[in-house]
Design a protein around this motif. Structure first.
Motif, PDB file in Angstrom:
ATOM      1  N   MET A   1      11.462  -6.796  -5.098  1.00 52.07           N
ATOM      2  CA  MET A   1      10.411  -6.312  -5.706  1.00 52.07           C
ATOM      3  C   MET A   1       9.299  -5.612  -4.744  1.00 52.07           C
ATOM      4  O   MET A   1       9.069  -6.497  -3.852  1.00 52.07           O
ATOM      5  N   CYS A   5       4.602  -3.725  -6.910  1.00 53.90           N
ATOM      6  CA  CYS A   5       4.725  -4.175  -8.046  1.00 53.90           C
ATOM      7  C   CYS A   5       4.199  -5.692  -8.274  1.00 53.90           C
ATOM      8  O   CYS A   5       3.289  -6.172  -9.356  1.00 53.90           O
ATOM      9  N   LYS A   6       4.111  -6.287  -7.130  1.00 55.60           N
ATOM     10  CA  LYS A   6       3.304  -7.684  -7.068  1.00 55.60           C
ATOM     11  C   LYS A   6       1.848  -7.648  -7.508  1.00 55.60           C
ATOM     12  O   LYS A   6       1.183  -8.281  -8.131  1.00 55.60           O
ATOM     13  N   SER A   9       1.277  -6.521 -11.033  1.00 55.97           N
ATOM     14  CA  SER A   9       1.215  -7.687 -11.848  1.00 55.97           C
ATOM     15  C   SER A   9       0.011  -8.511 -11.933  1.00 55.97           C
ATOM     16  O   SER A   9      -0.489  -9.285 -12.968  1.00 55.97           O
ATOM     17  N   PHE A  20       5.364  -9.331 -18.387  1.00 52.79           N
ATOM     18  CA  PHE A  20       5.807  -9.061 -17.021  1.00 52.79           C
ATOM     19  C   PHE A  20       6.757 -10.241 -16.511  1.00 52.79           C
ATOM     20  O   PHE A  20       7.712 -10.265 -15.824  1.00 52.79           O
ATOM     21  N   LEU A  23      10.310 -10.417 -17.376  1.00 53.02           N
ATOM     22  CA  LEU A  23      11.468  -9.521 -16.883  1.00 53.02           C
ATOM     23  C   LEU A  23      12.418 -10.291 -16.195  1.00 53.02           C
ATOM     24  O   LEU A  23      12.235 -11.159 -15.172  1.00 53.02           O
ATOM     25  N   ILE A  28      13.701  -4.968 -11.484  1.00 55.61           N
ATOM     26  CA  ILE A  28      12.797  -4.154 -11.017  1.00 55.61           C
ATOM     27  C   ILE A  28      12.940  -4.006  -9.600  1.00 55.61           C
ATOM     28  O   ILE A  28      12.654  -4.896  -8.637  1.00 55.61           O
ATOM     29  N   PHE A  31       8.257   0.197  -7.732  1.00 56.65           N
ATOM     30  CA  PHE A  31       7.127   0.725  -8.618  1.00 56.65           C
ATOM     31  C   PHE A  31       7.503   1.902  -9.577  1.00 56.65           C
ATOM     32  O   PHE A  31       7.102   1.773 -10.619  1.00 56.65           O
ATOM     33  N   LYS A  33      10.342   2.353 -11.061  1.00 54.67           N
ATOM     34  CA  LYS A  33      10.937   1.585 -12.377  1.00 54.67           C
ATOM     35  C   LYS A  33      10.078   0.688 -13.160  1.00 54.67           C
ATOM     36  O   LYS A  33      10.134   0.948 -14.479  1.00 54.67           O
ATOM     37  N   LEU A  34       9.307   0.037 -12.617  1.00 56.71           N
ATOM     38  CA  LEU A  34       8.115  -0.789 -13.305  1.00 56.71           C
ATOM     39  C   LEU A  34       7.423  -0.079 -13.992  1.00 56.71           C
ATOM     40  O   LEU A  34       7.108  -0.314 -15.158  1.00 56.71           O
ATOM     41  N   SER A  35       6.816   1.257 -13.556  1.00 57.10           N
ATOM     42  CA  SER A  35       5.903   2.166 -14.371  1.00 57.10           C
ATOM     43  C   SER A  35       6.965   2.602 -15.589  1.00 57.10           C
ATOM     44  O   SER A  35       6.196   2.664 -16.613  1.00 57.10           O
ATOM     45  N   PHE A  38       7.371  -0.379 -18.022  1.00 57.34           N
ATOM     46  CA  PHE A  38       5.868  -0.751 -18.635  1.00 57.34           C
ATOM     47  C   PHE A  38       5.509   0.482 -19.692  1.00 57.34           C
ATOM     48  O   PHE A  38       4.915  -0.126 -20.858  1.00 57.34           O
TER      49      PHE A  38
END
Length: 133
Positions: A1, A5-6, A9, A20, A23, A28, A31, A33-35, A38
């Motif tokens: 990650m 991303c961290k 969070s 979060f 997950l 993930i 970022f 993929k996280l976006s 989310f």
């Protein structure tokens, strides 16, 4: 990650933060993929901003008392940021049936504010209560 991303969070609170932490590990990678994940999760939670003209959708139900209509109208108006009172006043009047006794009073009143309209509605409601008591 990634570091992004961290950091992201740490900006989350409540349910979003709980989400979060549910997950799966290594699900993930970046970022982007996280976006995406989310946004898919919380898109339905996005509040829809309403404008003053939304109030024209408000109609007094024939079975609804005038005080209940006024209360419901005020509640909807309160949800609109920077609601234009002149538009709200017109919408309040248009929400009444044309054959409602208050409708004529509101239409005939020149330059009535929304507060004036509410006051007339309250007087009309009190008169109705006294008449039928």
């Amino acid at each position: 990650m990634t570091l992004s991303c961290k950091i992201f969070s740490t900006t989350l609170q409540g349910e979003a933060q709980d989400w979060f932490h549910t997950l799966p590990l290594h699900s993930i990678q970046n970022f982007s993929k996280l976006s995406l994940v989310f946004t898919k999760e919380y898109l339905s939670y996005r509040s829809i901003k309403k404008k003053s003209d939304h109030l024209f959708n408000m109609k007094k139900d024939p079975k609804e008392s005038l005080p209940i209509y006024v209360k419901r109208f005020k509640a909807e108006k309160a949800k609109i940021v920077k609601c234009d009172d002149s538009i709200a006043c017109s919408a309040f009047q248009k929400g009444l049936p044309a054959n409602h006794p208050l409708f004529g009073k509101l239409i005939m009143g020149q330059n009535l504010t929304l507060a004036d309209s509410y006051a007339l509605a309250e007087k009309h409601s009190l008169w109705d209560e006294a008449k039928y008591s």
